[in-house]
Scaffold this motif. Structure first.
Motif, PDB file in Angstrom:
ATOM      1  N   LYS A 189       0.850  -1.189   0.000  1.00 11.54           N
ATOM      2  CA  LYS A 189       0.000   0.000   0.000  1.00 11.54           C
ATOM      3  C   LYS A 189       0.887   1.241   0.000  1.00 11.54           C
ATOM      4  O   LYS A 189       1.826   1.336   0.779  1.00 11.54           O
ATOM      5  CB  LYS A 189      -0.884   0.008   1.249  1.00 11.54           C
ATOM      6  CG  LYS A 189      -1.888   1.147   1.281  1.00 11.54           C
ATOM      7  CD  LYS A 189      -2.689   1.147   2.554  1.00 11.54           C
ATOM      8  CE  LYS A 189      -3.761   0.102   2.503  1.00 11.54           C
ATOM      9  NZ  LYS A 189      -4.727   0.228   3.608  1.00 11.54           N
ATOM     10  N   THR A 190       0.586   2.181  -0.902  1.00 17.39           N
ATOM     11  CA  THR A 190       1.397   3.389  -1.004  1.00 17.39           C
ATOM     12  C   THR A 190       0.587   4.517  -1.629  1.00 17.39           C
ATOM     13  O   THR A 190      -0.426   4.275  -2.297  1.00 17.39           O
ATOM     14  CB  THR A 190       2.695   3.123  -1.806  1.00 17.39           C
ATOM     15  OG1 THR A 190       3.519   4.278  -1.750  1.00 17.39           O
ATOM     16  CG2 THR A 190       2.416   2.749  -3.240  1.00 17.39           C
ATOM     17  N   ILE A 191       1.050   5.735  -1.402  1.00 13.79           N
ATOM     18  CA  ILE A 191       0.353   6.920  -1.918  1.00 13.79           C
ATOM     19  C   ILE A 191       1.385   7.883  -2.505  1.00 13.79           C
ATOM     20  O   ILE A 191       2.519   7.953  -2.028  1.00 13.79           O
ATOM     21  CB  ILE A 191      -0.483   7.590  -0.803  1.00 13.79           C
ATOM     22  CG1 ILE A 191      -1.381   8.684  -1.360  1.00 13.79           C
ATOM     23  CG2 ILE A 191       0.395   8.102   0.314  1.00 13.79           C
ATOM     24  CD1 ILE A 191      -2.449   9.162  -0.393  1.00 13.79           C
ATOM     25  N   LEU A 192       0.974   8.579  -3.556  1.00 10.80           N
ATOM     26  CA  LEU A 192       1.833   9.569  -4.205  1.00 10.80           C
ATOM     27  C   LEU A 192       1.002  10.817  -4.449  1.00 10.80           C
ATOM     28  O   LEU A 192      -0.071  10.750  -5.062  1.00 10.80           O
ATOM     29  CB  LEU A 192       2.369   9.026  -5.534  1.00 10.80           C
ATOM     30  CG  LEU A 192       3.198   9.977  -6.387  1.00 10.80           C
ATOM     31  CD1 LEU A 192       4.503  10.343  -5.678  1.00 10.80           C
ATOM     32  CD2 LEU A 192       3.478   9.370  -7.748  1.00 10.80           C
ATOM     33  N   LYS A 193       1.488  11.957  -3.970  1.00  6.03           N
ATOM     34  CA  LYS A 193       0.798  13.236  -4.149  1.00  6.03           C
ATOM     35  C   LYS A 193       1.685  14.136  -5.008  1.00  6.03           C
ATOM     36  O   LYS A 193       2.863  14.308  -4.697  1.00  6.03           O
ATOM     37  CB  LYS A 193       0.537  13.919  -2.803  1.00  6.03           C
ATOM     38  CG  LYS A 193      -0.291  13.076  -1.851  1.00  6.03           C
ATOM     39  CD  LYS A 193      -0.692  13.797  -0.585  1.00  6.03           C
ATOM     40  CE  LYS A 193       0.463  14.244   0.258  1.00  6.03           C
ATOM     41  NZ  LYS A 193       0.053  14.807   1.561  1.00  6.03           N
ATOM     42  N   PHE A 194       1.123  14.684  -6.085  1.00  5.01           N
ATOM     43  CA  PHE A 194       1.909  15.556  -6.943  1.00  5.01           C
ATOM     44  C   PHE A 194       1.033  16.615  -7.590  1.00  5.01           C
ATOM     45  O   PHE A 194      -0.198  16.551  -7.544  1.00  5.01           O
ATOM     46  CB  PHE A 194       2.684  14.764  -7.995  1.00  5.01           C
ATOM     47  CG  PHE A 194       1.847  13.941  -8.930  1.00  5.01           C
ATOM     48  CD1 PHE A 194       1.412  14.455 -10.137  1.00  5.01           C
ATOM     49  CD2 PHE A 194       1.511  12.622  -8.612  1.00  5.01           C
ATOM     50  CE1 PHE A 194       0.664  13.695 -11.017  1.00  5.01           C
ATOM     51  CE2 PHE A 194       0.769  11.854  -9.477  1.00  5.01           C
ATOM     52  CZ  PHE A 194       0.343  12.390 -10.689  1.00  5.01           C
ATOM     53  N   PHE A 195       1.701  17.607  -8.182  1.00  2.00           N
ATOM     54  CA  PHE A 195       0.985  18.645  -8.915  1.00  2.00           C
ATOM     55  C   PHE A 195       1.796  19.029 -10.139  1.00  2.00           C
ATOM     56  O   PHE A 195       2.985  18.749 -10.230  1.00  2.00           O
ATOM     57  CB  PHE A 195       0.696  19.874  -8.039  1.00  2.00           C
ATOM     58  CG  PHE A 195       1.913  20.647  -7.626  1.00  2.00           C
ATOM     59  CD1 PHE A 195       2.347  21.740  -8.364  1.00  2.00           C
ATOM     60  CD2 PHE A 195       2.625  20.300  -6.478  1.00  2.00           C
ATOM     61  CE1 PHE A 195       3.467  22.457  -7.974  1.00  2.00           C
ATOM     62  CE2 PHE A 195       3.741  21.007  -6.084  1.00  2.00           C
ATOM     63  CZ  PHE A 195       4.161  22.094  -6.840  1.00  2.00           C
ATOM     64  N   TYR A 196       1.109  19.642 -11.087  1.00  5.15           N
ATOM     65  CA  TYR A 196       1.774  20.118 -12.302  1.00  5.15           C
ATOM     66  C   TYR A 196       0.924  21.224 -12.921  1.00  5.15           C
ATOM     67  O   TYR A 196      -0.262  21.366 -12.612  1.00  5.15           O
ATOM     68  CB  TYR A 196       1.998  18.983 -13.307  1.00  5.15           C
ATOM     69  CG  TYR A 196       0.742  18.265 -13.743  1.00  5.15           C
ATOM     70  CD1 TYR A 196       0.055  18.665 -14.890  1.00  5.15           C
ATOM     71  CD2 TYR A 196       0.253  17.190 -13.020  1.00  5.15           C
ATOM     72  CE1 TYR A 196      -1.095  18.006 -15.286  1.00  5.15           C
ATOM     73  CE2 TYR A 196      -0.896  16.533 -13.412  1.00  5.15           C
ATOM     74  CZ  TYR A 196      -1.569  16.944 -14.540  1.00  5.15           C
ATOM     75  OH  TYR A 196      -2.714  16.297 -14.925  1.00  5.15           O
ATOM     76  N   TRP A 197       1.570  22.007 -13.764  1.00  7.99           N
ATOM     77  CA  TRP A 197       0.896  23.064 -14.510  1.00  7.99           C
ATOM     78  C   TRP A 197       0.698  22.596 -15.938  1.00  7.99           C
ATOM     79  O   TRP A 197       1.591  22.031 -16.543  1.00  7.99           O
ATOM     80  CB  TRP A 197       1.729  24.349 -14.501  1.00  7.99           C
ATOM     81  CG  TRP A 197       1.771  24.992 -13.161  1.00  7.99           C
ATOM     82  CD1 TRP A 197       2.685  24.774 -12.172  1.00  7.99           C
ATOM     83  CD2 TRP A 197       0.842  25.937 -12.645  1.00  7.99           C
ATOM     84  NE1 TRP A 197       2.383  25.536 -11.063  1.00  7.99           N
ATOM     85  CE2 TRP A 197       1.259  26.270 -11.334  1.00  7.99           C
ATOM     86  CE3 TRP A 197      -0.305  26.542 -13.156  1.00  7.99           C
ATOM     87  CZ2 TRP A 197       0.568  27.170 -10.537  1.00  7.99           C
ATOM     88  CZ3 TRP A 197      -0.985  27.445 -12.364  1.00  7.99           C
ATOM     89  CH2 TRP A 197      -0.549  27.758 -11.073  1.00  7.99           C
ATOM     90  N   ASN A 198      -0.502  22.860 -16.478  1.00 10.93           N
ATOM     91  CA  ASN A 198      -0.806  22.545 -17.876  1.00 10.93           C
ATOM     92  C   ASN A 198      -1.668  23.687 -18.416  1.00 10.93           C
ATOM     93  O   ASN A 198      -2.780  23.903 -17.934  1.00 10.93           O
ATOM     94  CB  ASN A 198      -1.543  21.213 -17.979  1.00 10.93           C
ATOM     95  CG  ASN A 198      -1.773  20.782 -19.404  1.00 10.93           C
ATOM     96  OD1 ASN A 198      -1.215  21.343 -20.340  1.00 10.93           O
ATOM     97  ND2 ASN A 198      -2.614  19.780 -19.582  1.00 10.93           N
ATOM     98  N   GLU A 199      -1.123  24.415 -19.406  1.00  8.30           N
ATOM     99  CA  GLU A 199      -1.833  25.546 -20.002  1.00  8.30           C
ATOM    100  C   GLU A 199      -2.339  26.518 -18.934  1.00  8.30           C
ATOM    101  O   GLU A 199      -3.524  26.847 -18.875  1.00  8.30           O
ATOM    102  CB  GLU A 199      -2.968  25.052 -20.890  1.00  8.30           C
ATOM    103  CG  GLU A 199      -2.483  24.237 -22.077  1.00  8.30           C
ATOM    104  CD  GLU A 199      -3.606  23.749 -22.964  1.00  8.30           C
ATOM    105  OE1 GLU A 199      -4.738  24.251 -22.848  1.00  8.30           O
ATOM    106  OE2 GLU A 199      -3.336  22.846 -23.769  1.00  8.30           O
TER     107      GLU A 199
END
Length: 170
Positions: A82-92
Motif C-alpha cells: 500500500k502506497t500513496i503519491l501526491k503531486f501537482f503540475y501546470w498545464n496551459e
C-alpha cells in the motif's frame, strides 16, 4: 487485595494501549474518502510552496532527473505494498493536483485529479493497472500508467493511458 489492584491497573493500561493503537491506525489509514477530503480542502489560492509543504511534488514539464519519491512509489507498487503519491503540475496555466493510491487488495492504482483554482474534480477514482510503461526517446524517459476499467462504476468509461512524468536520462 493487592493482586486485584494490579489486575485492574494492567487492564486499564491494556485498554489505553489498544485505544492509542486504534487512533494511530485510524489517523494514518488511506481511504478514498480521506483522499477526496484532502483534495477538496485545497483552496483556490493555494501556492506551490503550500502544496510542497503538504507532501506534494512538482512534476511540471520534463524533470532534470529521476524523482526518488516516484521511484519509491513505483517500487512499492511492484512489491504489492500500500502506497500513496501526491503531486501537482501546470498545464496551459492551470494547476492540477493529483493523488495516486496503490491498493494491494484490488491490485490497482487509483487516481484522483483536482483543479484547486476552479474547485473542480476530474475523473475521480480513475483506475490504472499495476503495470506501467517506460519509454525512452531523445534522451527523455517517460513513465506511462495503463488505464483500466473501474469495475465499481456501472457507466461506460473512456479509457486512456496517462503519462505519470518524464525526466532526462543521465
Amino acid at each position: 487485595m493487592r493482586k486485584k489492584h494490579y489486575i485492574f491497573v494492567l487492564l486499564g493500561l491494556f485498554g489505553i494501549f489498544i485505544t492509542v493503537i486504534y487512533v494511530i491506525v485510524k489517523n494514518h489509514s488511506i481511504s478514498a474518502g480521506s483522499i477526496e477530503k484532502l483534495l477538496y480542502s485545497l483552496t483556490p489560492s493555494i501556492t506551490e510552496e503550500e502544496l510542497e509543504s503538504d507532501g506534494f511534488i512538482n512534476i511540471s514539464g520534463v524533470q532534470p532527473k529521476e524523482n526518488k519519491v516516484i521511484s519509491t512509489f513505483l517500487s512499492k507498487v511492484d512489491s504489492n505494498k500500500k502506497t500513496i503519491l501526491k503531486f501537482f503540475y501546470w498545464n496551459e496555466n492551470e494547476l492540477y493536483t493529483k493523488i495516486l493510491f496503490y491498493d494491494p487488495e484490488c491490485k490497482e492504482i487509483r487516481s484522483w485529479a483536482y483543479l484547486p483554482i476552479k474547485q473542480y474534480a476530474i475523473s475521480p477514482d480513475k483506475r490504472f493497472s499495476k503495470s506501467y510503461e517506460i519509454a525512452e526517446k531523445n534522451n527523455i524517459i517517460t513513465i506511462k500508467l495503463i488505464n483500466i476499467k473501474n469495475n465499481s462504476l456501472p457507466v461506460e468509461q473512456y479509457l486512456s493511458d496517462e503519462i505519470l512524468y518524464s525526466y532526462y536520462m543521465n
